[in-house]
Scaffold this motif. Structure first.
Motif, PDB file in Angstrom:
ATOM      1  N   LYS A  27      17.928  49.936  36.510  1.00 49.57           N
ATOM      2  CA  LYS A  27      17.694  50.499  37.850  1.00 49.57           C
ATOM      3  C   LYS A  27      16.236  50.352  38.266  1.00 49.57           C
ATOM      4  O   LYS A  27      15.931  49.946  39.402  1.00 49.57           O
ATOM      5  CB  LYS A  27      18.098  51.972  37.869  1.00 49.57           C
ATOM      6  N   ASN A  28      15.317  50.668  37.361  1.00 46.46           N
ATOM      7  CA  ASN A  28      13.896  50.593  37.684  1.00 46.46           C
ATOM      8  C   ASN A  28      13.448  49.174  38.033  1.00 46.46           C
ATOM      9  O   ASN A  28      12.600  48.981  38.909  1.00 46.46           O
ATOM     10  CB  ASN A  28      13.059  51.119  36.516  1.00 46.46           C
ATOM     11  N   GLU A  29      14.032  48.181  37.331  1.00 45.72           N
ATOM     12  CA  GLU A  29      13.648  46.792  37.594  1.00 45.72           C
ATOM     13  C   GLU A  29      14.375  46.231  38.821  1.00 45.72           C
ATOM     14  O   GLU A  29      13.787  45.501  39.621  1.00 45.72           O
ATOM     15  CB  GLU A  29      13.934  45.927  36.364  1.00 45.72           C
ATOM     16  N   CYS A  30      15.645  46.577  38.967  1.00 43.99           N
ATOM     17  CA  CYS A  30      16.428  46.021  40.076  1.00 43.99           C
ATOM     18  C   CYS A  30      16.020  46.586  41.435  1.00 43.99           C
ATOM     19  O   CYS A  30      16.133  45.905  42.459  1.00 43.99           O
ATOM     20  CB  CYS A  30      17.917  46.267  39.840  1.00 43.99           C
ATOM     21  N   LYS A  31      15.526  47.818  41.464  1.00 42.45           N
ATOM     22  CA  LYS A  31      15.137  48.382  42.754  1.00 42.45           C
ATOM     23  C   LYS A  31      13.878  47.724  43.315  1.00 42.45           C
ATOM     24  O   LYS A  31      13.550  47.910  44.489  1.00 42.45           O
ATOM     25  CB  LYS A  31      14.963  49.899  42.642  1.00 42.45           C
TER      26      LYS A  31
ATOM     27  N   SER B 285      22.638  37.598  43.483  1.00 43.42           N
ATOM     28  CA  SER B 285      22.338  36.682  42.390  1.00 43.42           C
ATOM     29  C   SER B 285      21.095  37.123  41.626  1.00 43.42           C
ATOM     30  O   SER B 285      21.058  37.116  40.387  1.00 43.42           O
ATOM     31  CB  SER B 285      22.157  35.266  42.927  1.00 43.42           C
ATOM     32  N   ASP B 286      20.051  37.518  42.372  1.00 45.42           N
ATOM     33  CA  ASP B 286      18.808  37.967  41.746  1.00 45.42           C
ATOM     34  C   ASP B 286      19.029  39.249  40.936  1.00 45.42           C
ATOM     35  O   ASP B 286      18.469  39.405  39.835  1.00 45.42           O
ATOM     36  CB  ASP B 286      17.737  38.199  42.808  1.00 45.42           C
ATOM     37  N   LEU B 287      19.832  40.150  41.470  1.00 44.42           N
ATOM     38  CA  LEU B 287      20.122  41.403  40.757  1.00 44.42           C
ATOM     39  C   LEU B 287      20.886  41.143  39.467  1.00 44.42           C
ATOM     40  O   LEU B 287      20.586  41.724  38.421  1.00 44.42           O
ATOM     41  CB  LEU B 287      20.920  42.349  41.660  1.00 44.42           C
ATOM     42  N   ARG B 288      21.861  40.248  39.537  1.00 45.54           N
ATOM     43  CA  ARG B 288      22.647  39.939  38.343  1.00 45.54           C
ATOM     44  C   ARG B 288      21.761  39.284  37.270  1.00 45.54           C
ATOM     45  O   ARG B 288      21.880  39.603  36.077  1.00 45.54           O
ATOM     46  CB  ARG B 288      23.816  39.020  38.699  1.00 45.54           C
ATOM     47  N   LYS B 289      20.899  38.373  37.683  1.00 50.04           N
ATOM     48  CA  LYS B 289      19.992  37.722  36.730  1.00 50.04           C
ATOM     49  C   LYS B 289      19.103  38.746  36.039  1.00 50.04           C
ATOM     50  O   LYS B 289      18.855  38.667  34.832  1.00 50.04           O
ATOM     51  CB  LYS B 289      19.137  36.676  37.445  1.00 50.04           C
ATOM     52  N   LYS B 290      18.619  39.701  36.804  1.00 47.34           N
ATOM     53  CA  LYS B 290      17.742  40.726  36.236  1.00 47.34           C
ATOM     54  C   LYS B 290      18.513  41.606  35.249  1.00 47.34           C
ATOM     55  O   LYS B 290      18.001  41.958  34.177  1.00 47.34           O
ATOM     56  CB  LYS B 290      17.137  41.587  37.346  1.00 47.34           C
ATOM     57  N   MET B 291      19.754  41.964  35.577  1.00 44.72           N
ATOM     58  CA  MET B 291      20.588  42.754  34.674  1.00 44.72           C
ATOM     59  C   MET B 291      20.783  42.031  33.338  1.00 44.72           C
ATOM     60  O   MET B 291      20.609  42.616  32.265  1.00 44.72           O
ATOM     61  CB  MET B 291      21.954  43.027  35.310  1.00 44.72           C
TER      62      MET B 291
ATOM     63  N   ARG C  52      21.416  52.310  44.355  1.00 39.22           N
ATOM     64  CA  ARG C  52      21.875  53.704  44.354  1.00 39.22           C
ATOM     65  C   ARG C  52      22.209  54.179  42.949  1.00 39.22           C
ATOM     66  O   ARG C  52      21.908  55.300  42.564  1.00 39.22           O
ATOM     67  CB  ARG C  52      23.104  53.860  45.256  1.00 39.22           C
ATOM     68  N   ASN C  53      22.856  53.312  42.149  1.00 38.76           N
ATOM     69  CA  ASN C  53      23.256  53.737  40.800  1.00 38.76           C
ATOM     70  C   ASN C  53      23.474  52.516  39.908  1.00 38.76           C
ATOM     71  O   ASN C  53      23.766  51.423  40.394  1.00 38.76           O
ATOM     72  CB  ASN C  53      24.549  54.560  40.864  1.00 38.76           C
ATOM     73  N   VAL C  54      23.328  52.726  38.612  1.00 44.56           N
ATOM     74  CA  VAL C  54      23.638  51.705  37.607  1.00 44.56           C
ATOM     75  C   VAL C  54      24.501  52.366  36.538  1.00 44.56           C
ATOM     76  O   VAL C  54      24.177  53.459  36.069  1.00 44.56           O
ATOM     77  CB  VAL C  54      22.364  51.127  36.960  1.00 44.56           C
ATOM     78  N   ILE C  55      25.592  51.718  36.169  1.00 50.19           N
ATOM     79  CA  ILE C  55      26.503  52.267  35.151  1.00 50.19           C
ATOM     80  C   ILE C  55      26.802  51.192  34.109  1.00 50.19           C
ATOM     81  O   ILE C  55      27.219  50.083  34.459  1.00 50.19           O
ATOM     82  CB  ILE C  55      27.832  52.735  35.777  1.00 50.19           C
TER      83      ILE C  55
ATOM     84  N   ALA D  75      28.104  46.019  32.703  1.00 44.27           N
ATOM     85  CA  ALA D  75      27.307  46.947  33.510  1.00 44.27           C
ATOM     86  C   ALA D  75      27.476  46.602  34.979  1.00 44.27           C
ATOM     87  O   ALA D  75      27.830  45.478  35.344  1.00 44.27           O
ATOM     88  CB  ALA D  75      25.834  46.865  33.110  1.00 44.27           C
ATOM     89  N   VAL D  76      27.213  47.578  35.826  1.00 40.06           N
ATOM     90  CA  VAL D  76      27.343  47.356  37.266  1.00 40.06           C
ATOM     91  C   VAL D  76      26.172  48.005  37.997  1.00 40.06           C
ATOM     92  O   VAL D  76      25.735  49.100  37.646  1.00 40.06           O
ATOM     93  CB  VAL D  76      28.686  47.921  37.795  1.00 40.06           C
ATOM     94  N   VAL D  77      25.651  47.292  38.976  1.00 38.17           N
ATOM     95  CA  VAL D  77      24.642  47.829  39.885  1.00 38.17           C
ATOM     96  C   VAL D  77      25.329  48.128  41.212  1.00 38.17           C
ATOM     97  O   VAL D  77      26.041  47.272  41.751  1.00 38.17           O
ATOM     98  CB  VAL D  77      23.483  46.831  40.112  1.00 38.17           C
ATOM     99  N   LEU D  78      25.139  49.331  41.719  1.00 37.26           N
ATOM    100  CA  LEU D  78      25.671  49.723  43.019  1.00 37.26           C
ATOM    101  C   LEU D  78      24.501  49.896  43.968  1.00 37.26           C
ATOM    102  O   LEU D  78      23.609  50.712  43.730  1.00 37.26           O
ATOM    103  CB  LEU D  78      26.462  51.027  42.885  1.00 37.26           C
ATOM    104  N   THR D  79      24.466  49.097  45.008  1.00 30.64           N
ATOM    105  CA  THR D  79      23.321  49.095  45.909  1.00 30.64           C
ATOM    106  C   THR D  79      23.431  50.198  46.968  1.00 30.64           C
ATOM    107  O   THR D  79      24.519  50.725  47.231  1.00 30.64           O
ATOM    108  CB  THR D  79      23.187  47.740  46.612  1.00 30.64           C
ATOM    109  N   ALA D  80      22.300  50.502  47.577  1.00 31.41           N
ATOM    110  CA  ALA D  80      22.268  51.514  48.635  1.00 31.41           C
ATOM    111  C   ALA D  80      22.772  50.950  49.958  1.00 31.41           C
ATOM    112  O   ALA D  80      23.276  51.693  50.809  1.00 31.41           O
ATOM    113  CB  ALA D  80      20.850  52.047  48.797  1.00 31.41           C
TER     114      ALA D  80
END
Length: 219
Positions: A178-182, A142-148, A188-191, A128-133
Motif C-alpha cells: 500500500k505504501n509503495e503503490c499509493k 500495469s504499474d501497480l501490478r508490477k510494483k506488487m 484504498r486497501n490492499v489484501i 494479493a489485490v490492490v483496491l484503488t480509491a
C-alpha cells in the motif's frame, strides 16, 4: 421377516458404534515456528490415516484477535508423536463475504498472483489485490501490478518461511504494498487474500505434501 430386518439393522448400528470406539482422537498442533499452538482434533483408527489431513481454523481463533475473523488458515499434518499430530502451515484464504464487501463501483481491482521461494527454500503461491480509491487506467493498473510483484518477490527473498507467512497474515506485506503503490495511484486497501504452500524445504515434511499446482488465475 420384519423382526429379522430389525435385528440386522441393530447389528449394523452396533458395528458403526464399535468402529467409532476403535478410533483414537489425535490432538493437532502447529509446528514450533508457528508457536506450537493447538489447532483441533482428528479421529482415526490407524495413525497412518492421519498423515496428510488438512485442519482448518480461523486466524481469529489462532491468535485471539477478533479483527482477523475473515481469514481461514490451513495446516497439513506430516508427523505423529503418540496421540499428537504435528501440522505445518499449508495456506490461507479470505471469506467471499469479506472480499465482496471491499469491492466498490467506479474503482479498480488489480490482482497479483505469483509463486515465490522464501529465503529458506519454501515455495509459496501468493495472491494479493490492490483496491484503488478511483478507477485507474490500463497504464496505472500495469504499474501497480508490477510494483506488487516486485514487493512480494523481495519479501520472499529476504524472509524465512515463518517470517513470510507472518508478513502475509498480519499485515506487513499489505502495508508495504500500500505504501509503495499509493505513490503511483490512490489506494484504498490492499489484501493478501490467499496463499498456498506448494513445497516445503524439509524432505521429511514434503513426502505426500506437494500439491499439484493449480492454474495461476484470479478467483
Amino acid at each position: 421377516m420384519a423382526t429379522a430386518r430389525t435385528a440386522r439393522s441393530r447389528r449394523k448400528v452396533r458395528k458403526v458404534k464399535d468402529k467409532w470406539k476403535e478410533k483414537v482422537w489425535y490432538e493437532i498442533y502447529a509446528t514450533p515456528e508457528f508457536g506450537g499452538v493447538f489447532i483441533g482434533y482428528t479421529p482415526a483408527n490407524d495413525p497412518s490415516l492421519v498423515l496428510g489431513r488438512v485442519a482448518e481454523t480461523s486466524l481469529r481463533d489462532l491468535t485471539g484477535d477478533p479483527t482477523k475473523h475473515m481469514h481461514r488458515v490451513y495446516f497439513k499434518i506430516f508427523g505423529i508423536t503418540g496421540n499428537k499430530a504435528i501440522a505445518q502451515y499449508y495456506g490461507h484464504d479470505t471469506t467471499r463475504e469479506f472480499m465482496r464487501s471491499q469491492i466498490r463501483r467506479r474503482r479498480s481491482r488489480i490482482d497479483a498472483i505469483l509463486d515465490v521461494t522464501t529465503q529458506d527454500g519454501y515455495k509459496v503461491r501468493t495472491k494479493a489485490v490492490v483496491l484503488t480509491a478511483y478507477r485507474a487506467d490500463a497504464k496505472q493498473k500495469s504499474d501497480l501490478r508490477k510494483k506488487m510483484v516486485e514487493i512480494i518477490k523481495a519479501m520472499a527473498k529476504e524472509k524465512t518461511f515463518p517470517q513470510y507467512v507472518q508478513a502475509m497474515l498480519f499485515g506487513e506485506m499489505a502495508e508495504r504494498i500500500k505504501n509503495e503503490c499509493k505513490k503511483i495511484f490512490p489506494v484504498r486497501n490492499v489484501i493478501v487474500y490467499k496463499s498456498e504452500v506448494l513445497s516445503l524445504a524439509k524432505k521429511e515434511e514434503n513426502e505426500g505434501f506437494v500439491k499439484e499446482a493449480e492454474e495461476a488465475v484470479a478467483e
